[in-house]
Design a protein around this motif. Structure first.
Motif, PDB file in Angstrom:
ATOM      1  N   TRP A 252      57.726  68.616  13.125  1.00  0.00           N
ATOM      2  CA  TRP A 252      57.531  68.046  14.459  1.00  0.00           C
ATOM      3  C   TRP A 252      56.623  66.820  14.390  1.00  0.00           C
ATOM      4  CZ3 TRP A 252      52.899  67.097  16.773  1.00  0.00           C
ATOM      5  CH2 TRP A 252      52.923  66.722  18.128  1.00  0.00           C
TER       6      TRP A 252
ATOM      7  N   ILE B 206      61.578  72.780  20.874  1.00  0.00           N
ATOM      8  CA  ILE B 206      60.367  72.273  21.515  1.00  0.00           C
ATOM      9  C   ILE B 206      59.757  73.351  22.416  1.00  0.00           C
ATOM     10  CG2 ILE B 206      59.552  70.686  23.311  1.00  0.00           C
ATOM     11  CD1 ILE B 206      59.720  69.189  20.802  1.00  0.00           C
TER      12      ILE B 206
ATOM     13  N   ASP C 284      59.204  63.621  18.768  1.00  0.00           N
ATOM     14  CA  ASP C 284      60.042  64.721  19.248  1.00  0.00           C
ATOM     15  C   ASP C 284      59.687  65.096  20.683  1.00  0.00           C
ATOM     16  OD1 ASP C 284      61.710  65.629  16.853  1.00  0.00           O
ATOM     17  OD2 ASP C 284      59.697  65.553  15.999  1.00  0.00           O
TER      18      ASP C 284
ATOM     19  N   TRP D  64      64.065  67.917  13.315  1.00  0.00           N
ATOM     20  CA  TRP D  64      63.114  67.056  14.025  1.00  0.00           C
ATOM     21  C   TRP D  64      63.425  65.601  13.718  1.00  0.00           C
ATOM     22  CZ3 TRP D  64      60.891  69.998  17.450  1.00  0.00           C
ATOM     23  CH2 TRP D  64      60.560  71.309  17.154  1.00  0.00           C
TER      24      TRP D  64
END
Length: 232
Positions: free
Chosen positions: A160, A194, A164, A154
């Motif tokens: 995250w 993602i 991102d 990330w």
């Protein structure tokens, strides 16, 4: 009644704050805005955002526009959601703002020229020229981003953050408009990570519902990508 209302259009950068709201696990209503019907220019909408753009976040009747502001607010409002990484100093906090501004003010204008180059030219045949120039502008930025994502999963390391999702939205928009992907394996792998997040899957379901609503009203935007143009 939802605590928040997010005005959005499917596929736009409103996907980023919508993902953050999902990550925070808060109740919110997503309201689709039709550009074809010029709903973004309605008097009531312009009261929320005089620029006539999405996204707009409404909380308790108060409206907040511009992703850098919205994401910064959500990061501080929901610190446990990981929207922004912890900042021990004001300088670190401003570095996070700088990262978001990089997406909003550097990458996003290039995205627009790749995605809809016809808005930036009037001469026949110039559409491909605008696309090519914009794509060449994106290359060094993607080189930098891909190298950084090669060092950790990330943007900020092992967790995250909103950054991102913003980077991924840029990737989604330009690769969907013919930008070559082959030289950016880390960005491609990042996109897979993602896509696997439950928050993102819920966001895509919301966007699908919004798109279906637009189609049912005859308000679907017909995107026509530029034919492949060789890059230097």
């Amino acid at each position: 009644m939802s605590d928040y209302i997010l005005f959005y259009a499917p596929g736009t950068c409103a996907r980023v704050p919508m993902t953050c709201l999902e990550e925070a696990g808060v109740s919110f209503e997503s309201r689709v805005v039709s550009f074809i019907a010029k709903e973004q220019r309605d008097v009531d909408y312009l009261k929320l955002n005089p620029a006539g753009k999405v996204p707009v976040l409404v909380e308790d009747g108060r409206a907040l526009s511009e992703n850098v502001a919205i994401l910064g607010y959500l990061g501080r409002r929901f610190p446990d959601a990981g929207i922004l990484p912890p900042a021990e100093t004001e300088f670190e906090r401003c570095q996070h703002v700088s990262d978001l501004a990089f997406c909003a003010s550097v990458l996003h204008p290039i995205v627009t020229r790749i995605r809809i180059p016809e808005r930036f030219c009037s001469l026949d045949g110039a559409r491909s020229d605008v696309w090519k120039l914009a794509a060449e502008m994106m290359i060094p930025h993607f080189d930098f981003i891909d190298a950084r994502l090669g060092q950790s999963p990330w943007w900020y390391g092992e967790k995250w953050a909103a950054m991102d999702s913003y980077i991924n939205w840029v990737w989604f928009r330009v690769t969907g408009a013919g930008f070559p992907q082959e030289r950016y394996p880390n960005l491609a792998t990042h996109a897979e990570r993602i896509a696997a997040r439950p928050s993102v899957q819920r966001v895509l379901a919301r966007e699908t519902a919004g798109q279906e609503d637009l189609v049912s009203r005859g308000l679907n935007y017909g995107f026509q990508p530029v034919a492949s143009v060789p890059l230097d």
